[in-house]
Design a protein around this motif. Structure first.
Motif, PDB file in Angstrom:
ATOM      1  N   ALA A  33       0.661  -1.239   0.040  1.00 35.92           N
ATOM      2  CA  ALA A  33      -0.080   0.170  -0.165  1.00 35.92           C
ATOM      3  C   ALA A  33       0.883   1.231   0.152  1.00 35.92           C
ATOM      4  CB  ALA A  33      -0.851   0.058   1.292  1.00 35.92           C
ATOM      5  N   ALA A  34       1.892   1.241   0.901  1.00 34.74           N
ATOM      6  CA  ALA A  34       2.746   2.258   0.878  1.00 34.74           C
ATOM      7  C   ALA A  34       3.527   2.423  -0.542  1.00 34.74           C
ATOM      8  CB  ALA A  34       3.950   2.313   1.987  1.00 34.74           C
ATOM      9  N   GLU A  35       3.971   1.396  -1.175  1.00 34.40           N
ATOM     10  CA  GLU A  35       4.620   1.542  -2.461  1.00 34.40           C
ATOM     11  C   GLU A  35       3.467   2.005  -3.503  1.00 34.40           C
ATOM     12  OE1 GLU A  35       7.105  -1.256  -5.464  1.00 34.40           O
ATOM     13  OE2 GLU A  35       5.794  -2.038  -4.023  1.00 34.40           O
ATOM     14  N   ALA A  36       2.283   1.661  -3.424  1.00 37.24           N
ATOM     15  CA  ALA A  36       1.269   2.036  -4.464  1.00 37.24           C
ATOM     16  C   ALA A  36       1.042   3.342  -4.218  1.00 37.24           C
ATOM     17  CB  ALA A  36      -0.068   1.126  -4.158  1.00 37.24           C
ATOM     18  N   ALA A  37       0.832   4.159  -3.064  1.00 37.50           N
ATOM     19  CA  ALA A  37       0.610   5.383  -2.703  1.00 37.50           C
ATOM     20  C   ALA A  37       1.848   6.377  -3.134  1.00 37.50           C
ATOM     21  CB  ALA A  37       0.333   5.740  -1.059  1.00 37.50           C
ATOM     22  N   VAL A  38       2.876   5.910  -2.739  1.00 39.57           N
ATOM     23  CA  VAL A  38       4.055   6.639  -3.454  1.00 39.57           C
ATOM     24  C   VAL A  38       4.243   6.988  -4.892  1.00 39.57           C
ATOM     25  CG1 VAL A  38       6.547   6.912  -3.297  1.00 39.57           C
ATOM     26  CG2 VAL A  38       5.336   6.644  -1.135  1.00 39.57           C
ATOM     27  N   SER A  39       3.744   5.684  -5.535  1.00 39.71           N
ATOM     28  CA  SER A  39       3.990   5.665  -6.843  1.00 39.71           C
ATOM     29  C   SER A  39       3.138   6.800  -7.634  1.00 39.71           C
ATOM     30  CB  SER A  39       3.787   4.143  -7.603  1.00 39.71           C
ATOM     31  OG  SER A  39       2.143   3.839  -7.494  1.00 39.71           O
ATOM     32  N   HIS A  40       2.162   7.089  -6.910  1.00 38.34           N
ATOM     33  CA  HIS A  40       1.297   8.269  -7.426  1.00 38.34           C
ATOM     34  C   HIS A  40       1.661   9.902  -7.110  1.00 38.34           C
ATOM     35  CE1 HIS A  40      -1.878   5.324  -8.981  1.00 38.34           C
ATOM     36  NE2 HIS A  40      -1.618   4.551  -7.780  1.00 38.34           N
ATOM     37  N   LEU A  41       2.437   9.822  -6.146  1.00 31.03           N
ATOM     38  CA  LEU A  41       2.666  11.235  -5.644  1.00 31.03           C
ATOM     39  C   LEU A  41       3.585  11.959  -6.621  1.00 31.03           C
ATOM     40  CD1 LEU A  41       3.298  10.353  -1.827  1.00 31.03           C
ATOM     41  CD2 LEU A  41       1.175  10.940  -2.990  1.00 31.03           C
ATOM     42  N   THR A  42       3.454  13.284  -6.531  1.00 36.48           N
ATOM     43  CA  THR A  42       4.275  14.240  -7.036  1.00 36.48           C
ATOM     44  C   THR A  42       5.030  14.949  -6.148  1.00 36.48           C
ATOM     45  OG1 THR A  42       2.372  15.876  -7.205  1.00 36.48           O
ATOM     46  CG2 THR A  42       2.806  14.677  -9.296  1.00 36.48           C
ATOM     47  N   VAL A  43       4.735  14.965  -4.900  1.00 34.10           N
ATOM     48  CA  VAL A  43       5.179  15.577  -3.656  1.00 34.10           C
ATOM     49  C   VAL A  43       5.561  14.561  -2.728  1.00 34.10           C
ATOM     50  CG1 VAL A  43       5.289  17.234  -1.879  1.00 34.10           C
ATOM     51  CG2 VAL A  43       4.217  17.661  -3.931  1.00 34.10           C
ATOM     52  N   MET A  44       7.098  14.175  -2.553  1.00 34.41           N
ATOM     53  CA  MET A  44       7.374  13.111  -1.701  1.00 34.41           C
ATOM     54  C   MET A  44       7.190  13.618   0.038  1.00 34.41           C
ATOM     55  SD  MET A  44       8.144  10.647  -3.398  1.00 34.41           S
ATOM     56  CE  MET A  44       6.715  11.120  -4.792  1.00 34.41           C
ATOM     57  N   PRO A  45       6.755  12.661   0.472  1.00 32.63           N
ATOM     58  CA  PRO A  45       6.659  13.194   2.280  1.00 32.63           C
ATOM     59  C   PRO A  45       7.785  13.205   2.811  1.00 32.63           C
ATOM     60  CG  PRO A  45       6.214  10.435   1.732  1.00 32.63           C
ATOM     61  CD  PRO A  45       6.498  11.396   0.338  1.00 32.63           C
ATOM     62  N   THR A  46       8.029  14.046   3.999  1.00 32.50           N
ATOM     63  CA  THR A  46       9.127  14.165   4.669  1.00 32.50           C
ATOM     64  C   THR A  46       9.366  12.895   5.386  1.00 32.50           C
ATOM     65  OG1 THR A  46       8.365  16.633   5.062  1.00 32.50           O
ATOM     66  CG2 THR A  46       9.959  15.553   6.710  1.00 32.50           C
ATOM     67  N   ALA A  47       8.350  12.188   5.674  1.00 33.85           N
ATOM     68  CA  ALA A  47       8.582  10.678   6.406  1.00 33.85           C
ATOM     69  C   ALA A  47       7.340   9.911   6.250  1.00 33.85           C
ATOM     70  CB  ALA A  47       8.731  11.194   7.895  1.00 33.85           C
ATOM     71  N   LEU A  48       8.003   8.524   6.012  1.00 36.40           N
ATOM     72  CA  LEU A  48       6.902   7.563   5.852  1.00 36.40           C
ATOM     73  C   LEU A  48       6.830   6.626   6.993  1.00 36.40           C
ATOM     74  CD1 LEU A  48       6.126   5.788   2.488  1.00 36.40           C
ATOM     75  CD2 LEU A  48       6.463   4.504   4.780  1.00 36.40           C
ATOM     76  N   SER A  49       6.033   6.169   7.617  1.00 37.49           N
ATOM     77  CA  SER A  49       6.035   5.284   8.793  1.00 37.49           C
ATOM     78  C   SER A  49       4.899   4.123   8.618  1.00 37.49           C
ATOM     79  CB  SER A  49       5.963   5.851  10.013  1.00 37.49           C
ATOM     80  OG  SER A  49       4.639   6.350  10.310  1.00 37.49           O
ATOM     81  N   LEU A  50       5.105   2.943   9.230  1.00 36.01           N
ATOM     82  CA  LEU A  50       4.177   2.091   9.158  1.00 36.01           C
ATOM     83  C   LEU A  50       3.958   1.459  10.705  1.00 36.01           C
ATOM     84  CD1 LEU A  50       5.627  -0.568   6.625  1.00 36.01           C
ATOM     85  CD2 LEU A  50       3.931   1.052   6.373  1.00 36.01           C
ATOM     86  N   ASP A  51       2.678   1.601  11.105  1.00 41.65           N
ATOM     87  CA  ASP A  51       2.513   1.244  12.452  1.00 41.65           C
ATOM     88  C   ASP A  51       1.523   0.224  12.555  1.00 41.65           C
ATOM     89  OD1 ASP A  51       3.691   3.825  13.467  1.00 41.65           O
ATOM     90  OD2 ASP A  51       2.160   4.898  12.485  1.00 41.65           O
ATOM     91  N   GLU A  52       1.821  -0.614  13.780  1.00 37.83           N
ATOM     92  CA  GLU A  52       1.033  -1.651  13.681  1.00 37.83           C
ATOM     93  C   GLU A  52      -0.009  -1.822  14.975  1.00 37.83           C
ATOM     94  OE1 GLU A  52      -0.039  -5.757  15.749  1.00 37.83           O
ATOM     95  OE2 GLU A  52       1.932  -4.413  16.113  1.00 37.83           O
ATOM     96  N   TYR A  53      -1.046  -2.045  15.158  1.00 40.97           N
ATOM     97  CA  TYR A  53      -1.831  -2.306  16.367  1.00 40.97           C
ATOM     98  C   TYR A  53      -2.811  -3.495  16.120  1.00 40.97           C
ATOM     99  CZ  TYR A  53      -5.146  -1.107  20.077  1.00 40.97           C
ATOM    100  OH  TYR A  53      -5.892  -1.099  21.441  1.00 40.97           O
ATOM    101  N   ARG A  54      -2.700  -4.490  17.053  1.00 45.73           N
ATOM    102  CA  ARG A  54      -3.335  -5.424  17.098  1.00 45.73           C
ATOM    103  C   ARG A  54      -3.491  -6.090  15.719  1.00 45.73           C
ATOM    104  NH1 ARG A  54      -8.267  -4.358  21.075  1.00 45.73           N
ATOM    105  NH2 ARG A  54      -7.113  -3.824  22.872  1.00 45.73           N
ATOM    106  N   GLY A  55      -2.211  -6.457  14.911  1.00 43.51           N
ATOM    107  CA  GLY A  55      -2.186  -7.016  13.825  1.00 43.51           C
ATOM    108  C   GLY A  55      -2.775  -6.347  12.651  1.00 43.51           C
ATOM    109  N   ARG A  56      -3.008  -4.992  12.870  1.00 40.93           N
ATOM    110  CA  ARG A  56      -3.507  -4.341  11.531  1.00 40.93           C
ATOM    111  C   ARG A  56      -2.324  -2.960  11.609  1.00 40.93           C
ATOM    112  NH1 ARG A  56      -9.219  -4.035   9.872  1.00 40.93           N
ATOM    113  NH2 ARG A  56      -9.958  -5.906  10.762  1.00 40.93           N
TER     114      ARG A  56
END
Length: 129
Positions: A33-56
Motif C-alpha cells: 500500500a505504501a509503494e502504491a501510494a508513493v507511486s502516485h505522488l508528485t510531492v514526496m513525504p518528509t517521513a513515511l512510517s508503518l504502525d501496527e496495532y493488534r495485527g493491523r
C-alpha cells in the motif's frame, strides 16, 4: 582447493524466529500500500512510517507544514475530501489530513501547520467540520 563454509552463520540465520505469518502478511500488504501510494505522488513525504496495532498496519505519510502536499495526495488518489481542523490545544496550529484505503490498508497523509489562517473545513465537499 579447500572450500569451507561457516556453518555457524547459516545455522543462526536458519534458527532465527520468523514473525507470525498473519502479521508478516499484514506487513507485506502495508508495504504494498505504501509503494502504491508513493507511486502516485508528485510531492514526496518528509517521513513515511508503518504502525501496527493488534495485527493491523497503517501507513502514515507526514509532510512538514505542507497542506498543499496533503491536498496533492488526495487529488492523486481521487479522494473526495481533505480535513483541516484547528488544534484544540492551540489557536496557532491546525491539522490537515487525507486518508485513502489501498488494498484494505489505511494510508494517511497529514501535516501540522503553524499559522493563524487555517479554518475548520472539509475541502472538496463544501461542508464544514
Amino acid at each position: 582447493m579447500n572450500h569451507t563454509t561457516d556453518s555457524t552463520s547459516h545455522e543462526a540465520a536458519a534458527s532465527a524466529p520468523e514473525p507470525p505469518p498473519p502479521l508478516r502478511d499484514a506487513l507485506m500488504r502495508a508495504l504494498a500500500a505504501a509503494e502504491a501510494a508513493v507511486s502516485h505522488l508528485t510531492v514526496m513525504p518528509t517521513a513515511l512510517s508503518l504502525d501496527e496495532y493488534r495485527g493491523r498496519f497503517t501507513v502514515s505519510l507526514f509532510y512538514s507544514q505542507d497542506a498543499d502536499a496533503v491536498r496533492a495526495f488526495a487529488t492523486a488518489l481521487d479522494l473526495d475530501s481533505v480535513v483541516s481542523v484547528r488544534n484544540p490545544a492551540s489557536d496557532r496550529t491546525s491539522f490537515t489530513e487525507a486518508t485513502a484505503y489501498l488494498g484494505g490498508v489505511p494510508v494517511r497523509a497529514w501535516t501540522l501547520l503553524n499559522d493563524d489562517s487555517s479554518l475548520t473545513e472539509v475541502a472538496g465537499t463544501g461542508a464544514s467540520a
